[in-house]
Structure formats: C-alpha cells, structure tokens
Write a protein that holds these residues in place. Structure first.
Motif, mmCIF file in Angstrom:
data_model
loop_
_atom_site.group_PDB
_atom_site.id
_atom_site.type_symbol
_atom_site.label_atom_id
_atom_site.label_comp_id
_atom_site.label_asym_id
_atom_site.label_seq_id
_atom_site.Cartn_x
_atom_site.Cartn_y
_atom_site.Cartn_z
ATOM 1 N N ALA A 30 9.481 -16.935 -37.565
ATOM 2 C CA ALA A 30 10.540 -17.859 -37.978
ATOM 3 C C ALA A 30 11.815 -17.081 -38.228
ATOM 4 C CB ALA A 30 10.132 -18.616 -39.233
ATOM 5 N N GLY A 31 12.914 -17.541 -37.650
ATOM 6 C CA GLY A 31 14.212 -16.935 -37.884
ATOM 7 C C GLY A 31 14.983 -17.690 -38.943
ATOM 8 N N PRO A 32 16.062 -17.119 -39.440
ATOM 9 C CA PRO A 32 16.813 -17.749 -40.531
ATOM 10 C C PRO A 32 17.477 -19.067 -40.165
ATOM 11 C CG PRO A 32 17.930 -15.790 -39.710
ATOM 12 C CD PRO A 32 16.578 -15.796 -39.091
ATOM 13 N N SER A 33 17.668 -19.345 -38.884
ATOM 14 C CA SER A 33 18.263 -20.626 -38.494
ATOM 15 C C SER A 33 17.279 -21.778 -38.612
ATOM 16 C CB SER A 33 18.757 -20.563 -37.049
ATOM 17 O OG SER A 33 17.657 -20.518 -36.157
ATOM 18 N N GLY A 34 15.968 -21.452 -38.729
ATOM 19 C CA GLY A 34 14.929 -22.478 -38.714
ATOM 20 C C GLY A 34 14.194 -22.534 -37.393
ATOM 21 N N ASP A 52 14.061 -25.848 -31.598
ATOM 22 C CA ASP A 52 15.198 -25.246 -30.913
ATOM 23 C C ASP A 52 15.852 -26.289 -30.010
ATOM 24 O OD1 ASP A 52 17.019 -23.615 -29.738
ATOM 25 O OD2 ASP A 52 15.567 -22.249 -28.811
ATOM 26 N N PRO A 53 17.040 -26.799 -30.388
ATOM 27 C CA PRO A 53 17.860 -26.367 -31.521
ATOM 28 C C PRO A 53 17.270 -26.818 -32.856
ATOM 29 C CG PRO A 53 18.848 -28.272 -30.463
ATOM 30 C CD PRO A 53 17.698 -27.863 -29.592
ATOM 31 N N PRO A 54 17.605 -26.122 -33.932
ATOM 32 C CA PRO A 54 16.991 -26.455 -35.222
ATOM 33 C C PRO A 54 17.445 -27.804 -35.754
ATOM 34 C CG PRO A 54 18.668 -24.755 -35.476
ATOM 35 C CD PRO A 54 18.485 -24.953 -34.008
ATOM 36 N N VAL A 74 3.217 -24.509 -40.381
ATOM 37 C CA VAL A 74 4.085 -25.084 -41.395
ATOM 38 C C VAL A 74 5.128 -24.040 -41.765
ATOM 39 C CG1 VAL A 74 4.233 -25.992 -43.749
ATOM 40 C CG2 VAL A 74 2.267 -26.579 -42.297
ATOM 41 N N ALA A 75 6.389 -24.413 -41.693
ATOM 42 C CA ALA A 75 7.486 -23.543 -42.106
ATOM 43 C C ALA A 75 8.133 -24.155 -43.338
ATOM 44 C CB ALA A 75 8.509 -23.392 -40.987
ATOM 45 N N ALA A 76 8.295 -23.355 -44.382
ATOM 46 C CA ALA A 76 8.797 -23.902 -45.643
ATOM 47 C C ALA A 76 9.799 -22.956 -46.279
ATOM 48 C CB ALA A 76 7.639 -24.152 -46.612
ATOM 49 N N GLY A 77 10.830 -23.541 -46.861
ATOM 50 C CA GLY A 77 11.817 -22.825 -47.659
ATOM 51 C C GLY A 77 12.255 -23.763 -48.761
ATOM 52 N N SER A 78 13.474 -24.285 -48.673
ATOM 53 C CA SER A 78 13.876 -25.351 -49.574
ATOM 54 C C SER A 78 13.405 -26.703 -49.048
ATOM 55 C CB SER A 78 15.391 -25.368 -49.756
ATOM 56 O OG SER A 78 16.035 -25.547 -48.507
ATOM 57 N N THR A 79 13.009 -26.736 -47.769
ATOM 58 C CA THR A 79 12.339 -27.892 -47.171
ATOM 59 C C THR A 79 11.116 -27.397 -46.412
ATOM 60 O OG1 THR A 79 13.574 -27.799 -45.086
ATOM 61 C CG2 THR A 79 14.529 -29.110 -46.891
ATOM 62 N N MET A 80 10.281 -28.328 -45.979
ATOM 63 C CA MET A 80 9.042 -27.990 -45.296
ATOM 64 C C MET A 80 8.861 -28.907 -44.094
ATOM 65 S SD MET A 80 5.232 -27.871 -47.015
ATOM 66 C CE MET A 80 5.240 -29.617 -47.496
ATOM 67 N N MET A 81 8.399 -28.326 -42.968
ATOM 68 C CA MET A 81 8.119 -29.092 -41.763
ATOM 69 C C MET A 81 6.905 -28.495 -41.061
ATOM 70 S SD MET A 81 8.575 -31.499 -39.557
ATOM 71 C CE MET A 81 10.140 -32.271 -39.991
ATOM 72 N N ALA A 82 6.075 -29.363 -40.463
ATOM 73 C CA ALA A 82 4.916 -28.929 -39.688
ATOM 74 C C ALA A 82 5.187 -29.164 -38.206
ATOM 75 C CB ALA A 82 3.668 -29.699 -40.126
ATOM 76 N N TYR A 83 4.684 -28.243 -37.372
ATOM 77 C CA TYR A 83 4.893 -28.315 -35.928
ATOM 78 C C TYR A 83 3.563 -28.129 -35.200
ATOM 79 C CZ TYR A 83 9.663 -27.182 -37.444
ATOM 80 O OH TYR A 83 10.879 -27.167 -38.079
ATOM 81 N N ASP A 84 3.455 -28.779 -34.047
ATOM 82 C CA ASP A 84 2.319 -28.603 -33.152
ATOM 83 C C ASP A 84 2.543 -27.313 -32.364
ATOM 84 O OD1 ASP A 84 0.610 -28.671 -30.863
ATOM 85 O OD2 ASP A 84 0.432 -30.834 -31.050
#
Length: 218
Positions: A30-34, A52-54, A74-84
């Motif tokens: 995961a990169g900082p852009s999301g 991509d794009p985030p 699952v990628a999480a920071g101040s928000t969270m999203m799951a991807y296939d």
C-alpha cells in the motif's frame, strides 16, 4: 526495480508504507496515496493494481491485512476499505471511518477496528463482505487501544493499551471476556507476539523495554 515496486507515480513518491505477504510468491503493498499493488518480488513485476485511481478518503493506510485464504485485503488508516485480491474490486460501497488499530477474525470473517477519533478504548466489528458494522463491541480496555492481534487459533484477541500499559484478552464472540487483564499497568504488547499454538502471548515493560514476560493465556 527487482528490489521494490516503485515509485510508480510522481504524486506519491516511493511505495513506502504497509505491506503483507499473500503467499510465497506475492505481496500486497500500500502506498500513501491509497493505491495498492500485488507484486511478485522474484519476477520483479506488478501483477495487479488496486484502488487506482484512489477513491476519496482511502489515502495514507497504516495497516494492510490479508485474509487467510488470500482472497481479500483490508487497508486501514483513518478509514478502512476491503478489496478483492483477484479482481481488485472494492468490497464495500464506501470507506468506513476507523482508528488505526485493526485485526481480522478469520472464523467469522469480521474486521475488528478501533473507533474513529483520537484515543478510543473501543473496537467494533465490521462484516468483511459488506463493511456493515455489527453490534459486537470490545471495550475491556480502560485506556487507548494501541494494538490488537488475533491468536493463531482465531479464538482469542489480545488488546493492548498504551496509555494505561496493560494487555487484555477477549473471546472472539465479541461479548464474553476471556478473563482479566493478563498484565497490569506498565505492560504492553505492541507487536504480534502470539506463540504459534495460540496459548502464549509475550508482553514487555513499557517503562524500560528491557523485561519481557511470556504468559500462558489458558
């Protein structure tokens, strides 16, 4: 580069941040852009680009979690999203606001995430398939949740508080405390320090970092 997968975009610099192995050949980064990529280090190539794009609100992930079957991330920071991971598609209609401490419950296919905001002691369960929050809540800690880790047997979760410096164990039904705190104030467990059998957890002294204790959780 065969050593790292980027930088791929000038708007975000290098691919620093979070990463986790999917299997012996693939790693998700995961990169900082999301944005996320599925990368094969041995082959030196990017297999798939994700988010991509985030999407709005998915930037700066501080944690990346892959399910045991390698199907979802699952990628999480101040928000969270799951991807296939097979298609790169988003699992949920929108990101969920959360805190930085997150963990996966593979048996129930839930994501446990700290309540959004600063310094919360509460964890809520989210359905991995839909992103909907359930009624289950962990609030056995009286201080800020700093890390949370599921045992290898996927039956117990360890919650560490940084400002009160203790470690508590909870059963993963989300309602029943496994027991009292395994360590009193002054101890924490900020890494994934479960033993492979899911019985022992290691804790360290917050004030000195020179003392480590291995605790039998049974």
């Amino acid at each position: 580069s065969i050593d790292q997968p980027g930088p791929a975009y000038t708007d975000q610099g290098g691919w620093y941040g979070q990463a986790m192995w999917i299997d012996d050949q693939r790693i998700v980064v995961a990169g900082p852009s999301g944005r996320l990529i599925v990368w094969a280090p041995d082959a030196g190539k990017i297999i798939r680009r994700i988010n991509d794009p985030p999407a709005t609100g998915t930037g700066s992930p501080s944690a990346v979690l892959v399910t045991q079957d390698g199907a979802d991330v699952v990628a999480a920071g101040s928000t969270m999203m799951a991807y296939d991971l097979q298609t790169g598609a988003r699992r949920w209609p929108r990101p969920r606001p959360v805190g930085p401490a997150v963990a996966l419950d593979p048996r129930s296919r839930l994501v446990w995430a700290q309540e959004a905001g600063f310094g919360s002691s509460r964890l809520f369960a989210y359905d991995l398939a839909t992103g909907e929050r359930s009624q289950a809540e962990l609030d056995g800690q009286h201080g800020t949740v700093c890390s949370v880790h599921v045992a290898p047997d996927a039956r117990t979760i360890a919650v560490s508080s940084c400002n009160e410096g203790n470690v508590a164990l909870w059963a993963l039904d989300g309602a029943t405390a496994t027991g009292g705190a395994v360590e009193s104030a002054g101890w924490a467990s900020s890494e994934d320090l479960w033993s492979p059998d899911g019985i022992h957890v290691a804790a360290f002294r917050v004030d000195t970092l020179d003392a480590v204790e291995v605790i039998n959780t049974r």
